[in-house]
Design a protein around this motif. Structure first.
Motif, PDB file in Angstrom:
ATOM      1  N   HIS A 167       0.824  -1.205   0.000  1.00  0.00           N
ATOM      2  CA  HIS A 167       0.000   0.000   0.000  1.00  0.00           C
ATOM      3  C   HIS A 167       0.862   1.261   0.000  1.00  0.00           C
ATOM      4  CE1 HIS A 167      -2.336   3.245   1.913  1.00  0.00           C
ATOM      5  NE2 HIS A 167      -3.394   2.692   1.342  1.00  0.00           N
ATOM      6  N   ASP A 168       1.837   1.307   0.894  1.00  0.00           N
ATOM      7  CA  ASP A 168       2.667   2.503   1.028  1.00  0.00           C
ATOM      8  C   ASP A 168       3.616   2.680  -0.152  1.00  0.00           C
ATOM      9  OD1 ASP A 168       1.379   2.901   3.399  1.00  0.00           O
ATOM     10  OD2 ASP A 168       3.045   2.230   4.674  1.00  0.00           O
ATOM     11  N   GLY A 169       3.868   1.598  -0.889  1.00  0.00           N
ATOM     12  CA  GLY A 169       4.767   1.682  -2.034  1.00  0.00           C
ATOM     13  C   GLY A 169       4.086   2.096  -3.320  1.00  0.00           C
ATOM     14  N   ARG A 170       2.755   2.267  -3.289  1.00  0.00           N
ATOM     15  CA  ARG A 170       2.001   2.631  -4.489  1.00  0.00           C
ATOM     16  C   ARG A 170       2.352   4.042  -4.939  1.00  0.00           C
ATOM     17  NH1 ARG A 170       0.040   3.387  -8.564  1.00  0.00           N
ATOM     18  NH2 ARG A 170      -1.701   4.712  -7.959  1.00  0.00           N
ATOM     19  N   ARG A 171       2.783   4.156  -6.198  1.00  0.00           N
ATOM     20  CA  ARG A 171       3.073   5.449  -6.800  1.00  0.00           C
ATOM     21  C   ARG A 171       2.554   5.442  -8.237  1.00  0.00           C
ATOM     22  NH1 ARG A 171       4.133   5.799  -2.253  1.00  0.00           N
ATOM     23  NH2 ARG A 171       5.890   6.801  -1.197  1.00  0.00           N
ATOM     24  N   THR A 172       2.262   6.611  -8.762  1.00  0.00           N
ATOM     25  CA  THR A 172       1.896   6.740 -10.169  1.00  0.00           C
ATOM     26  C   THR A 172       3.136   7.107 -10.957  1.00  0.00           C
ATOM     27  OG1 THR A 172      -0.365   7.422  -9.663  1.00  0.00           O
ATOM     28  CG2 THR A 172       0.471   7.985 -11.838  1.00  0.00           C
ATOM     29  N   SER A 173       3.445   6.291 -11.964  1.00  0.00           N
ATOM     30  CA  SER A 173       4.639   6.515 -12.771  1.00  0.00           C
ATOM     31  C   SER A 173       4.261   7.214 -14.080  1.00  0.00           C
ATOM     32  CB  SER A 173       5.333   5.188 -13.075  1.00  0.00           C
ATOM     33  OG  SER A 173       6.468   5.410 -13.886  1.00  0.00           O
TER      34      SER A 173
ATOM     35  N   MET B  31      -9.803  -1.780 -10.336  1.00  0.00           N
ATOM     36  CA  MET B  31      -8.541  -1.129 -10.678  1.00  0.00           C
ATOM     37  C   MET B  31      -7.656  -0.959  -9.450  1.00  0.00           C
ATOM     38  SD  MET B  31      -6.502   0.022 -12.942  1.00  0.00           S
ATOM     39  CE  MET B  31      -7.378   0.408 -14.462  1.00  0.00           C
ATOM     40  N   GLN B  32      -8.256  -0.630  -8.307  1.00  0.00           N
ATOM     41  CA  GLN B  32      -7.482  -0.493  -7.077  1.00  0.00           C
ATOM     42  C   GLN B  32      -6.776  -1.803  -6.727  1.00  0.00           C
ATOM     43  OE1 GLN B  32      -6.649   2.055  -5.390  1.00  0.00           O
ATOM     44  NE2 GLN B  32      -5.723   1.097  -3.599  1.00  0.00           N
ATOM     45  N   THR B  33      -7.467  -2.919  -6.914  1.00  0.00           N
ATOM     46  CA  THR B  33      -6.843  -4.220  -6.661  1.00  0.00           C
ATOM     47  C   THR B  33      -5.665  -4.446  -7.591  1.00  0.00           C
ATOM     48  OG1 THR B  33      -8.940  -5.169  -5.907  1.00  0.00           O
ATOM     49  CG2 THR B  33      -7.241  -6.711  -6.601  1.00  0.00           C
ATOM     50  N   ALA B  34      -5.859  -4.161  -8.884  1.00  0.00           N
ATOM     51  CA  ALA B  34      -4.785  -4.355  -9.867  1.00  0.00           C
ATOM     52  C   ALA B  34      -3.570  -3.504  -9.524  1.00  0.00           C
ATOM     53  CB  ALA B  34      -5.292  -4.025 -11.265  1.00  0.00           C
TER      54      ALA B  34
ATOM     55  N   SER C  38       1.946  -3.041  -7.239  1.00  0.00           N
ATOM     56  CA  SER C  38       2.877  -2.495  -6.249  1.00  0.00           C
ATOM     57  C   SER C  38       3.578  -3.615  -5.490  1.00  0.00           C
ATOM     58  CB  SER C  38       2.119  -1.584  -5.284  1.00  0.00           C
ATOM     59  OG  SER C  38       2.972  -1.084  -4.280  1.00  0.00           O
ATOM     60  N   ALA C  39       2.814  -4.646  -5.110  1.00  0.00           N
ATOM     61  CA  ALA C  39       3.402  -5.782  -4.396  1.00  0.00           C
ATOM     62  C   ALA C  39       4.423  -6.515  -5.263  1.00  0.00           C
ATOM     63  CB  ALA C  39       2.302  -6.742  -3.951  1.00  0.00           C
TER      64      ALA C  39
END
Length: 204
Positions: free
Chosen positions: A17-23, A157-160, A165-166
């Motif tokens: 969760h904390d590693g999620r970023r938009t590239s 989409m949130q799941t994907a 991220s994982a």
């Protein structure tokens, strides 16, 4: 094409969760077939209960039945097992397979589908979440159901994105697309199978 079983993520939820970023830069990025199979399998294939799965990881009012996942491969970096140069695949969640639909020869860059949002160019794959209107409205026969569709689509989409991220992938997501160009690429009619949400993925 049959896909391998999803990878065991083995990552703490909060770390993913904390590693999620938009590239916004996919140059030189790649992705392998295991990554693709994990994103599709954990997002769009029913997982629970184990004996006879019909529930998804994502929250879903409609049990996910009206949603379709399409995959478009880029010019470079796509899995070796898939065709490159904008090949369009449909994900069969029951069989955990990708079926080749067509090659979108009219495309020159991914951003042609997204009103020239150039962030997506050079990405190895594009995921497109679509809804089958006839299937959805058969169950929910009132106008507000249109809003339900958007809510559910966002959950998938949130799941994907969390799974990506994982896996250590970078991602860009947007609902802003050229509907005419996207429907042409996927070979669908917007009033039947409507593209709603797009994401691109790649490994750093």
């Amino acid at each position: 094409m049959s896909l391998p079983e999803p990878t065991d993520l083995g990552v703490d939820y909060w770390r993913a969760h904390d590693g999620r970023r938009t590239s916004r830069d996919f140059r030189t990025s790649r992705i392998n077939i295991d990554d693709v199979a994990t994103i599709l399998g954990l997002t769009f294939k029913p997982r629970f209960p184990a004996s006879d799965p019909y529930l998804y990881t994502s929250q879903s009012y409609s049990l996910g039945a009206p949603f379709h996942a399409y995959l478009i491969t880029g010019m470079e970096g796509a899995p070796e097992e898939l065709r490159k140069n904008y090949a369009v695949y449909h994900y069969d969640s029951n069989a955990h397979e990708l079926g080749l639909i067509r090659t979108a020869t009219e495309l020159d860059q991914f951003d042609a589908l997204l009103w020239r949002q150039s962030y997506v160019n050079h990405a190895p794959i594009m995921l497109v979440i679509c809804v089958d209107w006839q299937q959805y409205m058969w169950k929910y026969r009132f106008s507000r159901a249109y809003r339900f569709v958007l809510t559910e689509c966002g959950a998938f989409m949130q799941t994907a994105l969390l799974i990506a991220s994982a896996l250590g992938l970078k991602a860009f997501q947007t609902p802003a697309m050229n509907d005419i160009a996207m429907c042409k690429a996927l070979d669908v009619a917007d009033h039947e199978i409507a593209p709603l949400y797009v994401a691109t993925f790649g490994r750093h």
